[in-house]
Design a protein around this motif. Sequence first.
Motif, PDB file in Angstrom:
ATOM      1  N   ALA A 144       0.823  -1.208   0.000  1.00 40.13           N
ATOM      2  CA  ALA A 144       0.000   0.000   0.000  1.00 40.13           C
ATOM      3  C   ALA A 144       0.857   1.257   0.000  1.00 40.13           C
ATOM      4  N   PHE A 145       1.887   1.276   0.841  1.00 37.33           N
ATOM      5  CA  PHE A 145       2.690   2.485   0.992  1.00 37.33           C
ATOM      6  C   PHE A 145       3.848   2.576   0.002  1.00 37.33           C
ATOM      7  N   SER A 146       3.888   1.646  -0.935  1.00 29.16           N
ATOM      8  CA  SER A 146       4.808   1.796  -2.056  1.00 29.16           C
ATOM      9  C   SER A 146       4.211   2.734  -3.096  1.00 29.16           C
ATOM     10  N   ASN A 147       2.920   3.052  -2.907  1.00 26.38           N
ATOM     11  CA  ASN A 147       2.199   3.971  -3.795  1.00 26.38           C
ATOM     12  C   ASN A 147       2.264   5.380  -3.195  1.00 26.38           C
ATOM     13  N   PRO A 148       2.884   6.345  -3.883  1.00 23.98           N
ATOM     14  CA  PRO A 148       3.007   7.714  -3.354  1.00 23.98           C
ATOM     15  C   PRO A 148       1.659   8.366  -3.049  1.00 23.98           C
ATOM     16  N   VAL A 149       0.630   7.984  -3.800  1.00 20.19           N
ATOM     17  CA  VAL A 149      -0.697   8.549  -3.562  1.00 20.19           C
ATOM     18  C   VAL A 149      -1.206   8.138  -2.183  1.00 20.19           C
ATOM     19  N   TYR A 150      -1.002   6.863  -1.844  1.00 20.01           N
ATOM     20  CA  TYR A 150      -1.407   6.369  -0.531  1.00 20.01           C
ATOM     21  C   TYR A 150      -0.644   7.079   0.576  1.00 20.01           C
ATOM     22  N   VAL A 151       0.647   7.240   0.376  1.00 21.99           N
ATOM     23  CA  VAL A 151       1.477   7.896   1.384  1.00 21.99           C
ATOM     24  C   VAL A 151       0.995   9.317   1.626  1.00 21.99           C
ATOM     25  N   PRO A 206       3.930   5.706   7.087  1.00 15.75           N
ATOM     26  CA  PRO A 206       3.884   5.485   5.637  1.00 15.75           C
ATOM     27  C   PRO A 206       5.132   6.008   4.927  1.00 15.75           C
ATOM     28  N   ILE A 207       5.705   7.108   5.439  1.00 12.61           N
ATOM     29  CA  ILE A 207       6.933   7.635   4.826  1.00 12.61           C
ATOM     30  C   ILE A 207       8.077   6.642   5.022  1.00 12.61           C
ATOM     31  N   TYR A 208       8.169   6.103   6.226  1.00 12.55           N
ATOM     32  CA  TYR A 208       9.219   5.119   6.543  1.00 12.55           C
ATOM     33  C   TYR A 208       9.082   3.866   5.679  1.00 12.55           C
ATOM     34  N   ILE A 209       7.852   3.365   5.546  1.00 11.45           N
ATOM     35  CA  ILE A 209       7.628   2.157   4.744  1.00 11.45           C
ATOM     36  C   ILE A 209       7.918   2.417   3.270  1.00 11.45           C
TER      37      ILE A 209
END
Length: 213
Positions: A144-151, A206-209
């Motif tokens: 999920a958090f590999s997607n910048p939009v999600y982050v 999310p930034i860390y992931i």
Amino acid sequence: MNWLMNTLGTSVGKKVMMAITGLGFIGFLAGHLAGNLTIYGGKDSFNSYADHLHSLGPLITLAELGLLTLALIHVGTGLLLFFQNWKARPVRYAVNNRGGGRTIGSGTMPYTGILMLAFVVFHLLNFHFVDKTHTTIFEIVSVAFSNPVYVTLYVAAMIVVAVHVSHGFWSAFQSLGANHPKYMPIFQIAGIAFSIVVGLGFGFIPIYISILA
């Protein structure tokens, strides 16, 4: 059930119910954040935390039902207060007076509350009500958090949560009768401190992931 309806029938009663349920969610946020911080220990640590929660079985189900009940009361009461205040003053003042301790948090409570509700639904759909048969919660979070939009969305949502909590924290104590010149500044400072911890604590995950992904 009659006592609840009688309590919600008065403006003071509604504020008390908002305070009690709000403090319940503040406790949940603290516990949830403590659990989520295990993600910094690596995937095994985070998965172990998630597995431990699931192993509680009926207790987790009971806790989820309790949170749902708190949410229904808090959101429903909040909407009642909002519409009652709006109906009492349908025409906005020409000058937006921020005197009397009015802050961004106090002035946007109904709107940040609605945004938080929408985010909670989105969050549950993406992390709770998903098929975990052939994967782990760490992998779900990582994808999920590999997607910048999600982050971006999650960081923005945590800012909204922080703004909401910054006022809701001390306002809850005020509604419960702790409105004393000696103690209210302490609750206000504690509310701001807690909101910063929550905002940064949840918002940096999310930034860390995304950096690890």
